[in-house]
Design an enzyme around this catalytic site. Sequence first.
Site, short mmCIF file in Angstrom:
data_model
loop_
_atom_site.label_atom_id
_atom_site.label_comp_id
_atom_site.label_asym_id
_atom_site.label_seq_id
_atom_site.Cartn_x
_atom_site.Cartn_y
_atom_site.Cartn_z
CG ASP A 42 -0.31 -0.06 2.52
OD1 ASP A 42 0.94 -0.21 2.58
OD2 ASP A 42 -1.02 0.05 3.54
CB SER A 43 4.57 1.71 0.14
OG SER A 43 4.85 0.57 -0.65
CG ASP A 81 0.28 -4.16 1.87
OD1 ASP A 81 0.26 -5.06 2.74
OD2 ASP A 81 1.09 -3.22 1.90
CE LYS A 110 3.11 -6.15 3.57
NZ LYS A 110 2.58 -5.00 4.32
CD GLU A 112 0.17 -1.61 7.79
OE1 GLU A 112 -0.24 -0.86 8.70
OE2 GLU A 112 0.74 -1.18 6.77
CD GLU A 178 7.46 -0.68 7.74
OE1 GLU A 178 6.49 -1.37 7.36
OE2 GLU A 178 7.70 0.47 7.33
O1 KIV Z 1 3.58 -1.26 1.66
C1 KIV Z 1 4.77 -1.62 1.74
O2 KIV Z 1 5.61 -1.28 0.89
C2 KIV Z 1 5.15 -2.45 2.86
C3 KIV Z 1 6.61 -2.72 3.05
C4 KIV Z 1 7.28 -1.53 3.59
C5 KIV Z 1 6.85 -3.92 3.89
O3 KIV Z 1 4.33 -2.90 3.59
#
Ligand code: KIV
Length: 262
Positions: A42-43, A81, A110, A112, A178
């Site tokens: 989600d970055s 994500d 993934k 969080e 992280e």
């Molecule tokens: O969204 C992302 O890029 C991440 C990484 C920093 C692990 O979750």
Amino acid sequence: MKIFDFLKHKQQRKPITMVTAYDFSSARILSKSDIDCLLVGDSVAMVVHGFSTTLSATVDMMTIHIEAVRRGAPEMFVVGDMPFLSVRKGLEPAMCAVEALMRAGANCVKIEGCRGHEEVISHIIESGVPVMGHLGLTPQSFESLGAFKVQGRGDEANRILSEARELESRGCFALVLECVPNSLAATIQQELKIPVIGIGAGKNCDGQVLVYHDLLGLNLDFKPKFLRRYFEAESHFVEALKSFVTDVQDGSFPSEAESYHS
Ligand code: KIV
């Protein structure tokens, strides 16, 4: 890489490498490297769309990028994500979000955090969708954390350790850790049977993940202590673009060889 290879890598002490990918072109480049797996993180909201946090990522945004990455890297293991609040709105909306990401081409999701959505995580796993956990600095909690900063110092360490145990017992197949102290990452890595993939978590992990743009030098304003840059892409790109301008202005581009003839 297949789902069962994650555990094998840990058992064989073969470090796992994961890099973010957000589009067709970067996925194609990554598929030519030896990177084990891709993360459509989600970055993307920050790195590609220019938002200041990951809170702006949505399920629709994630699916568009997962689809593009899948087209660029048809054979690679792709982690998708789950964006901000997507696991916190009840089971049905969470499962709709999981379905969207998986239909877009992800091999797993993934998620969080842990507390408060353990049951959702169990349900997703029982539905046949592998889940990668993500603890330590969880950027979707930016507003309550107050900043992107190291987590798990002092008493916080015990909470993260117990959440890591919980995620493993719920059936997560891997865990991203992280921005936590080395010592905490080492304890978690030793305790868990599943692989721990670190970012800013030191060398005592079963693998490392970095953001594509950060490791290639395409995001020069971001320079945390943990980041190693392997290329200065931005300056090379700027140089190349300046050369194009010069060549157009001085008439050397296009040449006869670069032109069509009747
Ligand atoms: O969204 C992302 O890029 C991440 C990484 C920093 C692990 O979750």
